[in-house]
Design an enzyme around this catalytic site. Structure first.
Site, PDB file in Angstrom:
ATOM      1  N   LYS A  28     -12.587  -0.722   0.118  1.00  0.00           N
ATOM      2  CA  LYS A  28     -11.781   0.088  -0.806  1.00  0.00           C
ATOM      3  C   LYS A  28     -12.485   0.147  -2.165  1.00  0.00           C
ATOM      4  O   LYS A  28     -13.446   0.883  -2.324  1.00  0.00           O
ATOM      5  CB  LYS A  28     -10.350  -0.460  -0.868  1.00  0.00           C
ATOM      6  N   HIS A  86      -5.634  -3.967  -1.803  1.00  0.00           N
ATOM      7  CA  HIS A  86      -5.388  -2.875  -2.757  1.00  0.00           C
ATOM      8  C   HIS A  86      -5.348  -3.386  -4.193  1.00  0.00           C
ATOM      9  O   HIS A  86      -4.655  -2.810  -5.048  1.00  0.00           O
ATOM     10  CB  HIS A  86      -4.080  -2.152  -2.411  1.00  0.00           C
ATOM     11  N   SER A 108       0.797  -1.226   0.000  1.00  0.00           N
ATOM     12  CA  SER A 108       0.000   0.000   0.000  1.00  0.00           C
ATOM     13  C   SER A 108       0.830   1.277   0.000  1.00  0.00           C
ATOM     14  O   SER A 108       0.350   2.315  -0.443  1.00  0.00           O
ATOM     15  CB  SER A 108      -0.941   0.007   1.199  1.00  0.00           C
TER      16      SER A 108
END
Lengths: 81, 415
Positions: free
Chosen positions: B249, B218, B190
């Protein structure tokens, strides 16, 4: 420098340094400088326990006690003897 | 009163130390839905400003998507607000199981279990599956929630240098006497935006009889041709034993996470993972909207394709402008500044130019590695990125860092 210090220094250089140009000595701060973090410190403790056939309790493997090669060697010696 | 003066003074001192160390985190109040353009009140009490958001994990721009909002309204009407229960008592609705099945199908795994967050998934999975006969060998840059989860587990916690396959192989050789070995990595890291070498990791896992764990928070929803994640990008679908990922996310961004992988491991989590056993079930409104998100991303790759194009545009533009950025092909694009104060000063100036991008420095990233991390979204249009680029160039010129190498920046500003 004695054997234990040399062995630890060699291990630290091989295990933690990313850049071959970095230089560290027996009194270089390892943890407070960010070279070794508390997570990756476990590798070092495990290496010492296997190499010297000792068991280091967690309360003796503190970031302070493991901050330099010389201090780590003192910890190791206290368990060998 | 049990909260004594001694206690109060102690915590006031701690907070003072955090502030003096420059590590005090202040929240900025956003007075609009999460989006490419947001209205921000900062500092507290200031007149709100319209800014372009360059730091959300809203990779697919689904956080405020009309169809997702509509599905959440419907979920609220059909299944209510809260479950008032953990999953195994009376907290599992049909839509929870539907979402787990959709995630299994999308990730191409055997089964999936939902958690309240991916932090919870990472905190629970290791302890549920491994014990003191096992060794977990983690990349040194894995997310903090993985480190916490490993610490809660009795297995030996080991680590290897970031993405260094020779070092990983050496560790696998060292621990051939353990019952199980598990290689632990993020799919996308990240802070740097680079991807794990999952193809090489899976080969090593086969050679040395190890399981593979990947946190793909991610990446899920957009990496790989169909957006399945890092395992698709690296051609190892079906070879990852444990995937953890988040719904917080790209997948709508509300909350929730999961463990997806081998069916026995997922079942062990249902029986033993403490954050699963002792947290409330995900709220129906979030589950209903997440089901819609899964339908959207499985029905079309349009949004991940746009994100890929935006990312290429942003990376190319920054390089052409002379910024020093981390290599990679993910929408996490760190602009390297090395000096902590410089990262804070530039972030502040960018905000004044209408760009919301955060500077990161030690201990969030290693010492001397301060940067501004930008994150691209399918919610950005090219004109957002062009405006952001203009502001970055203006501020970059002010600090004279354009076209400068790492050594030149360090020479000017120090580490």
């Amino acid at each position: 420098m004695e054997d234990i210090e040399n062995t630890i220094l060699e291990y630290v250089i091989d295990e933690y340094l990313e850049d071959e140009d970095d230089e560290i000595g027996p009194n270089s701060p390892l943890i407070s400088s960010g070279i070794v973090d508390s997570f990756s410190m476990v590798s070092l403790k495990t290496f010492l326990e296997r190499k010297y056939n000792i068991s280091i309790p967690d309360d003796k493997a503190t970031p302070e006690a493991f901050d330099t090669v010389n201090r780590i060697a003192d910890v190791v010696r206290s368990f060998i003897s | 009163m049990a909260y004594s003066e001694k206690a109060r003074n102690f915590y006031q001192g701690e907070l003072r130390d955090i502030k003096e160390g420059g590590l005090f985190k202040e929240e900025r109040f956003i007075q609009s839905p999460q989006s490419a353009e947001i209205k921000v009140e900062y500092p507290s009490g200031a007149q709100p400003m319209d800014v372009i958001n360059m730091c959300a994990n809203n990779y697919l721009g689904l956080s405020s998507h009309p169809e997702v909002i509509k599905a959440s309204h419907q979920g609220l009407d059909d299944r209510g607000f809260g479950m008032s229960s953990v999953r195994f008592i009376c907290g599992t609705q049909d839509i929870h199981r539907t979402l787990e099945d959709k995630l299994t199908k999308f990730l191409e795994t055997e089964d999936t279990i939902l958690f309240a967050s991916c932090m919870d998934a990472n905190a629970g999975v290791f302890e549920a599956v491994f014990n003191d006969q096992d060794v977990l060998i983690a990349d040194r840059l894995v997310h903090a929630s993985i480190v916490d989860g490993m610490r809660l587990c009795k297995a030996l916690n080991e680590s290897y240098k970031h993405s260094n396959m020779e070092h990983l192989e050496k560790k696998l050789q060292t621990y051939q006497d353990a019952r199980f070995r598990c290689i632990v990595t993020d799919g996308v890291f990240s802070m740097d935006g680079d991807t794990a070498k999952l193809d090489e990791i899976c080969d090593l896992a086969e050679k040395y009889d190890a399981l593979v764990f990947v946190d793909d928070s991610h990446a899920t929803g957009f990496l790989g041709k169909r957006g399945k994640g890092t395992h698709e990008l690296k051609g190892v679908l079906g070879r990852i034993d444990i995937i953890t990922t988040t719904l917080g996310k790209a997948l709508g961004g509300a909350s929730g996470g999961c463990v997806s992988g081998r069916k026995e491991i997922v079942e062990m989590c249902r029986q033993r993972a403490r954050p699963y056993l002792f947290s409330n079930a995900m709220p129906p409104v979030v589950v209903a909207a997440s089901n819609k998100v899964m339908d959207l991303i499985m029905g079309s790759t349009e949004r991940r394709d746009k994100l890929e194009n935006n990312t290429k545009f942003w990376r190319k533009s920054l390089l052409e402008a002379g910024f020093d950025i981390k290599d990679g092909d993910t929408p996490i694009v760190p602009i390297m500044l090395y000096n902590a104060k410089l990262s804070q000063d530039m972030s502040r100036d960018l905000y004044q130019e209408g760009i919301y991008a955060i500077g990161f420095f030690f201990p969030v990233v290693p010492k001397g590695q301060a940067r501004i991390r930008t994150q691209i979204s399918a919610g950005h249009d090219i004109n957002h990125l062009e405006r952001a680029l203009e502001a970055f160039i203006k501020v970059g010129k002010k600090y004279n860092i354009l076209g400068k190498t790492k050594d030149e920046i360090i020479e000017m500003y120090g580490l």
